[in-house]
Motif scaffolding. Structure first.
Motif: not given
Ligand code: APR
Length: 331
Positions: A31-32, A10-12, A8, A44, A301, A39, A284, A14, A34, A126
């Motif tokens: 599963l993201e 899709a940041g760094p 769950i 960042r 993370a 993203v 993370g 995931g 946004r 989600v």
């Protein structure tokens, strides 16, 4: 739909976990909530520790990083009108690498697309279920239709505000939190870095940081009261304040220019433990938040993902016989 691991977020965390699992032949879906564009557009962190660089190489996304990252052997600390340079490479044999999170995200997304691995963007609402048993499931809504995925493990890489940690019974988790009585006003500008080295300034007016994203893009911060608003800070006022807090040599050299991003980040430390709840794992920002110094959040993370990926890979390699995933070594 059935999959081995549902990730769950899709940041760094995931995306990197997805890539490491994919290379080990483990079927994982991300599963993201946004869109991919959103993203990628987030500004960042941008400083990588050696361990993170090694992990990205192991994930097969190290080539552009090696070619384009700025390698920094150390950092500086400005105080009392002078600067002390700390040669981390001479002391530890390790360097720091300047390479924006946007670029890491792009590399990981490209690798995922090239591998044909599935990422479901704009997954609404989600929710995670059954992780205290052997058959977890994830539910979400996509294009107005309810969807469900059965899986063997859930990786909660959905950040501080995500659904995974919030789904854990309150009696099973402990959290520790500290909010600082100030924030960091940060700007990104297409101006040369204030100095070749990244440096931190201690000053009676407050902390300041002069960092960079490339040889032509600066990332600088000044500590401000939480009551300040971004609108209170023109670009001119920002540069003026930064000049006051750093050493005179650096102040004289600053090349100023318009900001291309400006925001105030409140500073917080947060830790949740444990990070495992049956078949749900947190990684993370879902499990911990640190003030943004040295991109520690991003590097932590990556460290979480190292241990989690090792644990899952060991578990699948041993024929799922040992019962519980556990990582064998650090990195
Ligand atoms: N459902 C699906 N996705 C979600 C949900 C949800 N309920 N909640 C959050 N997400 C997504 C977010 O949209 C985001 O893309 O999870 C992702 C979490 O990403 P990050 O917040 O970047 O967290 P993480 O991957 O742990 O980042 C590690 O990198 O720069 C840093 O600030 C960042 O310190 C953090 C670190």
């Amino acid at each position: 739909m059935r999959v081995q691991v549902a990730i769950i977020g899709a940041g760094p965390a995931g995306l990197l976990l997805g890539q490491l699992l994919h290379r080990a032949g483990i079927d994982a879906v991300i599963l993201e909530q946004r869109s991919a564009e959103y993203v990628l557009g987030r500004i960042r962190a941008g400083v990588l520790e050696e361990g993170t660089v090694e992990l990205l190489a192991r994930a097969g996304v190290g080539a552009r990083l090696r070619a384009e990252a700025l390698v920094h052997p150390g950092v500086g600390i400005a105080f009392g009108g002078a600067r002390l340079s700390i040669d981390l490479h001479a002391l530890t044999g390790k360097s720091m690498y300047v390479y924006g999170q946007t670029e890491i995200t792009r590399d990981l997304m490209d690798a995922r697309a090239a591998a044909g691995a599935r990422t479901i963007y704009e997954a609404e609402g989600v929710s995670v279920h059954g992780f205290d048993g052997s058959r977890p499931a994830v539910r979400w809504v996509k294009d107005g239709k309810p969807r469900e995925l059965e899986c063997e493990f859930i990786a909660g890489c959905d950040g501080y505000h995500g659904a995974c940690r919030a789904s854990v019974p309150g009696t099973t988790i402990r959290t520790y939190e500290r909010e600082y009585p100030f924030g960091w006003l940060g700007i990104l500008s297409d101006t040369p870095p204030v100095d070749r080295e990244i440096f931190y300034a201690s000053h009676e007016r407050g902390f300041a940081l002069c960092s960079m994203r490339s040889t032509t893009r600066s990332r600088c911060y000044v500590q401000v009261p939480l009551t300040d608003r971004v609108e209170d800070w023109s670009d001119e006022r920002f540069w003026e304040e930064l000049r006051r807090r750093i050493d005179p040599d650096a102040a004289a050299k600053i090349v100023t220019g318009p900001s291309i991003e400006k925001s105030i980040a409140p500073l917080r430390s947060f830790v949740a433990e444990p990070m495992r709840f049956g078949r749900l794992f947190l990684a993370g920002d879902a499990a911990h938040i640190v003030p943004p110094t040295g991109a520690k959040g991003l590097n932590l993370a990556a460290s979480d993902v190292h241990y989690l990926s090792e644990g899952l890979i060991n578990w699948y390699r041993s024929g799922s016989a040992s019962g519980t995933p556990s990582a064998s070594r650090g990195g």
